[in-house]
Design a protein around this motif. Structure first.
Motif, PDB file in Angstrom:
ATOM      1  N   SER A 422      35.884  36.256  30.230  1.00 56.17           N
ATOM      2  CA  SER A 422      35.653  37.672  29.977  1.00 56.17           C
ATOM      3  C   SER A 422      35.595  38.492  31.272  1.00 56.17           C
ATOM      4  O   SER A 422      36.392  39.401  31.475  1.00 56.17           O
ATOM      5  CB  SER A 422      34.358  37.854  29.174  1.00 56.17           C
ATOM      6  N   LEU A 423      34.652  38.152  32.147  1.00 57.04           N
ATOM      7  CA  LEU A 423      34.470  38.965  33.354  1.00 57.04           C
ATOM      8  C   LEU A 423      35.658  38.868  34.311  1.00 57.04           C
ATOM      9  O   LEU A 423      36.099  39.880  34.867  1.00 57.04           O
ATOM     10  CB  LEU A 423      33.190  38.540  34.079  1.00 57.04           C
ATOM     11  N   VAL A 424      36.162  37.659  34.515  1.00 60.02           N
ATOM     12  CA  VAL A 424      37.291  37.503  35.449  1.00 60.02           C
ATOM     13  C   VAL A 424      38.516  38.305  34.997  1.00 60.02           C
ATOM     14  O   VAL A 424      39.117  39.032  35.803  1.00 60.02           O
ATOM     15  CB  VAL A 424      37.628  36.011  35.646  1.00 60.02           C
ATOM     16  N   PRO A 425      38.936  38.226  33.713  1.00 60.76           N
ATOM     17  CA  PRO A 425      40.072  39.056  33.282  1.00 60.76           C
ATOM     18  C   PRO A 425      39.805  40.552  33.445  1.00 60.76           C
ATOM     19  O   PRO A 425      40.723  41.323  33.789  1.00 60.76           O
ATOM     20  CB  PRO A 425      40.247  38.682  31.803  1.00 60.76           C
ATOM     21  N   GLU A 426      38.554  40.975  33.215  1.00 62.62           N
ATOM     22  CA  GLU A 426      38.235  42.397  33.350  1.00 62.62           C
ATOM     23  C   GLU A 426      38.365  42.856  34.799  1.00 62.62           C
ATOM     24  O   GLU A 426      38.941  43.920  35.084  1.00 62.62           O
ATOM     25  CB  GLU A 426      36.807  42.650  32.840  1.00 62.62           C
ATOM     26  N   ILE A 427      37.862  42.032  35.728  1.00 59.21           N
ATOM     27  CA  ILE A 427      37.932  42.409  37.134  1.00 59.21           C
ATOM     28  C   ILE A 427      39.361  42.284  37.653  1.00 59.21           C
ATOM     29  O   ILE A 427      39.802  43.068  38.505  1.00 59.21           O
ATOM     30  CB  ILE A 427      36.947  41.553  37.948  1.00 59.21           C
ATOM     31  N   ALA A 428      40.111  41.295  37.128  1.00 60.22           N
ATOM     32  CA  ALA A 428      41.525  41.180  37.504  1.00 60.22           C
ATOM     33  C   ALA A 428      42.300  42.420  37.046  1.00 60.22           C
ATOM     34  O   ALA A 428      43.173  42.933  37.772  1.00 60.22           O
ATOM     35  CB  ALA A 428      42.127  39.926  36.882  1.00 60.22           C
ATOM     36  N   LYS A 429      41.977  42.913  35.869  1.00 60.59           N
ATOM     37  CA  LYS A 429      42.618  44.132  35.369  1.00 60.59           C
ATOM     38  C   LYS A 429      42.299  45.313  36.271  1.00 60.59           C
ATOM     39  O   LYS A 429      43.178  46.124  36.602  1.00 60.59           O
ATOM     40  CB  LYS A 429      42.144  44.407  33.942  1.00 60.59           C
ATOM     41  N   LYS A 430      41.052  45.404  36.692  1.00 60.32           N
ATOM     42  CA  LYS A 430      40.642  46.479  37.600  1.00 60.32           C
ATOM     43  C   LYS A 430      41.456  46.424  38.897  1.00 60.32           C
ATOM     44  O   LYS A 430      41.908  47.446  39.423  1.00 60.32           O
ATOM     45  CB  LYS A 430      39.146  46.361  37.908  1.00 60.32           C
ATOM     46  N   GLY A 431      41.655  45.189  39.426  1.00 59.21           N
ATOM     47  CA  GLY A 431      42.354  45.049  40.687  1.00 59.21           C
ATOM     48  C   GLY A 431      43.852  45.247  40.567  1.00 59.21           C
ATOM     49  O   GLY A 431      44.459  45.957  41.389  1.00 59.21           O
ATOM     50  N   THR A 432      44.469  44.629  39.560  1.00 59.92           N
ATOM     51  CA  THR A 432      45.931  44.701  39.442  1.00 59.92           C
ATOM     52  C   THR A 432      46.417  46.094  39.080  1.00 59.92           C
ATOM     53  O   THR A 432      47.512  46.505  39.473  1.00 59.92           O
ATOM     54  CB  THR A 432      46.426  43.695  38.394  1.00 59.92           C
ATOM     55  N   GLN A 433      45.595  46.833  38.308  1.00 58.93           N
ATOM     56  CA  GLN A 433      46.001  48.179  37.907  1.00 58.93           C
ATOM     57  C   GLN A 433      45.488  49.253  38.867  1.00 58.93           C
ATOM     58  O   GLN A 433      45.735  50.446  38.650  1.00 58.93           O
ATOM     59  CB  GLN A 433      45.502  48.473  36.486  1.00 58.93           C
ATOM     60  N   GLY A 434      44.779  48.820  39.922  1.00 56.60           N
ATOM     61  CA  GLY A 434      44.298  49.775  40.918  1.00 56.60           C
ATOM     62  C   GLY A 434      43.283  50.761  40.369  1.00 56.60           C
ATOM     63  O   GLY A 434      43.213  51.904  40.844  1.00 56.60           O
ATOM     64  N   LEU A 435      42.477  50.324  39.394  1.00 55.26           N
ATOM     65  CA  LEU A 435      41.481  51.217  38.793  1.00 55.26           C
ATOM     66  C   LEU A 435      40.281  51.354  39.721  1.00 55.26           C
ATOM     67  O   LEU A 435      39.801  50.366  40.298  1.00 55.26           O
ATOM     68  CB  LEU A 435      41.031  50.670  37.434  1.00 55.26           C
ATOM     69  N   GLN A 436      39.794  52.566  39.857  1.00 54.44           N
ATOM     70  CA  GLN A 436      38.646  52.853  40.704  1.00 54.44           C
ATOM     71  C   GLN A 436      37.500  53.411  39.879  1.00 54.44           C
ATOM     72  O   GLN A 436      37.664  54.420  39.194  1.00 54.44           O
ATOM     73  CB  GLN A 436      39.014  53.860  41.805  1.00 54.44           C
TER      74      GLN A 436
END
Length: 547
Positions: A422-436
Motif C-alpha cells: 500500500s504505502l510503497v505504491p503510493e509513494i512511488a506514484k508520488k515520485g514517478t508523477q512528480g506530485l508535490q
C-alpha cells in the motif's frame, strides 16, 4: 601503613567507583532507557544535534562505551548515518570528560544524602523511580569512592617505591601512556582511570607533563572496549567503534610530543593544581572534537575501505534451534530474539519508506519488497517453531508468552504487508508523477512517519521488558496517532475548500497515506495489549454503556 594495606585500600576504592558507575548506568537505563535510545536515534539529523545527543546520553549513562555500542547498533539498522555516528562519539568523549569534571568538583559531602534519597526511591513501586533511586545510590557511591581514593593515596606521598616508579614513567612517556591505557582498558572506563590519576595528582607525586600523558592514555584505553565488544558484529558496527579508536589514537599521537607545551599552558592558566587531570581530560576531548568534526565524513569513508561489507547473509532464522525445544524457557528466549530481528527489519522498511516520501528514491523503495520477503519467511518460521514447542506441553505462563510472541510476529508481518502493498505504491506514484504535497501537508505526513518510527522502537522495548508504564504510554500514543490522523485529514479538506491546487492533485494520496500509517500504528501497539489486559485496564468495547 604497609604497602599491602595501601594497595588494598586503593583497589577497593577503585572497585567502589566502578560499582557506582555500573549502578548509575543500570538505574538510568531502567528509568529513561527507552527515551534515551529514541532520543539518540532521532537526534542525529545534523552535526550539532548528533554531538549533543552523544554528550547528553553519555552524561546520563556514565559510559561512553554504552553510548558507542548503542550508536553502532543504530548504524547497523540504518537509523544513523556513519558520518553522524562519528560525531555522536565525539560528543560522547566530551560527555565522559564533563562527567569526570563534575565528579571531581568536591561534592563528596553529598554522598550520604544521595544514598539516602536513592534508597528511599528504591522502595517505590514505580519502575522509573526505582531506576532513579539506583542511579542516585550509584552517584553516592562514586562520590564516596573519591574520598576513599584520597585517603588511600595519602601515604603514597612518602613512598620511595612510588616515587621511583613515577620517575621512571616521567622519563618514558610512551610507557606512561601505555600504562594508563591498560588501566582504562582493564577497568573498561576512562573515567575510572582519570579519577585514579586525579587522586595521585592530589598527592603531589605527578608532574604536570606526566599528568597530560596519563590522561591521553586513559582516553586511548577507554576506546578499546567498544572495539572488542563489536568484533563479532556486522561491518557497519565495527566501522563505528574502530573509527572512534583511530580518532582518539591520532589525537594522542598528535598531542603527546606537545605535552611539555601543554603543561606550561596549564600552569599559566588560573586552574586549581589538584584538578589538572580533569581539566586536561576535558581540554583534550574538546580539542579532539573540534579537530576531528570536519573530517567525520572522511573517517567514515576510510573505515568503509578498511572493513569490507559483510557477505550476503542467509535469509533464514538465526536463533531458532530445534534442540532447545526440550527447554521451553530457552526456546521462548530464542523465539523472542528472532522476533526482535523481524521488528528491526520492519523498522528498516519503515525508514526507507519515510525517506522516499521525503526525497523520492526508487532503489530504497525496491529494498522494501526484499525486506518484506524476509519478514514473511521469518514470521512463518517463528510460528512453526512455537507450534512445535506447544506440543511438548507448556505451563500457563509459558503458553501465554508463546501466544504473545506469535501475536507480535503476525502484527509485524501485517505492517510489512501494508508498507509493501500500500504505502510503497503510493509513494512511488508520488515520485514517478512528480506530485508535490503542500508544505503543510508534507509536514503533517512527515511528522506522522516520525511518530510511527518512534512507536515501533517503543514497541520493541515493551516486547522484551513488558514494562507496564511504557505499555500504558503506548496506548496513549495510539490515541494521539488517531487524533493526528483526523486533524491532518481535516486540515487537508480545509485546503481543498480553499482551492489549493497542490492539495487537489495529492488529495487521494494524502488521505491514503494517513490511513495506512494509522493502520500500522494499530498493529504496533500489539505488545502493550496483554500487559494492560493482565492489569484489567482494557475493556472489550469502545461503546459507552446504555446507562
Amino acid at each position: 601503613m604497609s604497602s599491602t594495606v595501601v594497595m588494598i585500600n586503593l583497589l577497593g576504592a577503585v572497585a567502589l567507583l566502578l560499582f557506582g558507575l555500573a549502578q548509575v548506568k543500570d538505574g538510568v537505563s531502567q528509568a529513561f532507557g527507552a527515551k534515551l535510545k529514541i532520543g539518540l536515534a532521532t537526534g542525529t539529523s545534523s552535526g550539532p544535534r548528533s554531538f549533543f545527543s552523544g554528550l547528553i546520553a553519555t552524561i546520563a549513562l556514565q559510559s561512553s562505551t554504552a553510548t558507542a555500542l548503542m550508536t553502532a547498533s543504530f548504524v547497523e539498522r540504518e537509523l544513523i548515518k556513519p558520518r553522524m555516528a562519528q560525531i555522536v562519539l565525539l560528543g560522547a568523549n566530551v560527555g565522559t570528560a564533563i562527567t569526570a569534571w563534575i565528579v571531581a568538583a568536591g561534592l563528596e559531602w553529598l554522598s550520604p544524602l544521595a544514598v539516602l534519597v536513592g534508597v528511599i526511591l528504591l522502595r517505590d513501586s514505580s519502575s522509573a523511580r526505582q531506576g532513579g533511586g539506583k542511579a542516585l545510590v550509584g552517584i553516592g557511591l562514586m562520590l564516596l569512592s573519591l574520598h576513599l581514593l584520597s585517603a588511600a593515596t595519602e601515604p603514597m606521598r612518602s613512598s620511595p617505591a612510588l616515587m621511583a616508579f613515577v620517575a621512571l614513567l616521567d622519563n618514558a612517556w610512551p610507557v606512561a601512556l601505555i600504562f594508563s591505557a591498560m588501566i582504562a582498558f582493564v577497568s573498561s572506563s576512562s573515567l575510572a582511570a582519570v579519577v585514579l590519576i586525579l587522586s595521585l595528582a592530589s598527592a603531589g607525586v605527578l608532574s604536570t607533563g606526566l599528568i597530560i600523558v596519563l590522561v591521553l592514555g586513559a582516553n586511548l584505553g577507554g576506546a578499546v572496549p567498544p572495539v572488542l565488544a563489536s568484533l563479532s558484529g556486522p561491518a557497519s558496527v565495527r566501522r563505528v567503534t574502530l573509527g572512534n579508536l583511530i580518532v582518539r589514537g591520532a589525537g594522542c599521537v598528535l598531542v603527546l610530543p606537545l605535552a611539555d607545551y601543554g603543561a606550561e599552558l596549564l600552569t599559566i592558566l588560573p586552574l586549581t593544581p589538584t584538578k589538572l587531570p580533569v581539566d586536561a581530560h576535558l581540554a583534550f576531548n574538546v580539542f579532539l572534537a573540534a579537530l576531528a568534526w570536519p573530517f567525520s565524513r572522511a573517517v567514515s569513508g576510510i573505515m568503509k575501505s578498511l572493513i569490507a561489507d559483510d557477505e550476503a547473509a542467509e535469509f533464514g532464522p538465526k536463533y531458532l534451534d530445534e534442540q532447545e525445544l526440550s527447554t521451553p524457557v530457552v526456546a521462548l528466549a530464542s523465539a523472542t530474539r528472532e522476533v526482535l530481528g523481524i521488528g528491526d527489519l520492519v523498522e528498516r522498511m519503515l525508514v526507507r519508506t519515510a525517506d522516499s516520501f521525503d526525497r523520492y528514491n526508487p532503489s530504497r523503495l525496491q529494498e522494501v519488497s526484499l525486506l518484506e520477503g524476509r519478514v514473511d519467511l521469518l514470521q512463518q518460521e517463528v510460528k512453526l517453531y512455537l507450534s512445535k514447542l506447544g506440543r511438548t506441553g507448556l505451563n500457563i505462563e509459558d503458553s501465554g508468552r508463546s501466544a504473545a510472541i506469535i501475536d507480535y510476529a503476525i502484527n509485524l508481518e501485517h505492517i510489512g504487508d501494508i508498507l509493501e502493498k500500500s504505502l510503497v505504491p503510493e509513494i512511488a506514484k508520488k515520485g514517478t508523477q512528480g506530485l508535490q504535497f503542500s508544505e503543510e501537508g508534507h509536514a503533517e505526513v512527515k511528522t506522522l512517519f516520525e511518530l510511527t518510527q518512534e512507536n515501533i522502537r517503543i514497541a520493541q522495548t515493551i516486547f522484551v521488558t513488558r514494562d507496564f508504564n511504557l505499555a500504558r504510554r503506548m496506548m496513549e500514543l495510539k490515541v494521539e496517532v488517531r487524533k493526528m490522523e483526523k486533524q491532518s485529514a481535516a486540515k487537508h479538506l480545509a485546503r481543498l475548500r480553499d482551492g489549493r491546487a497542490d492539495s487537489m492533485r495529492t488529495s487521494s494520496l494524502h488521505l491514503d497515506i494517513l490511513r495506512d500509517l494509522k493502520r500500522i500504528n494499530a498493529h504496533i501497539v500489539a505488545p502493550a495489549h496483554p500487559i494492560l489486559d493482565e492489569s484489567g485496564l482494557l475493556i472489550e468495547s469502545r461503546l459507552r454503556s446504555a446507562s
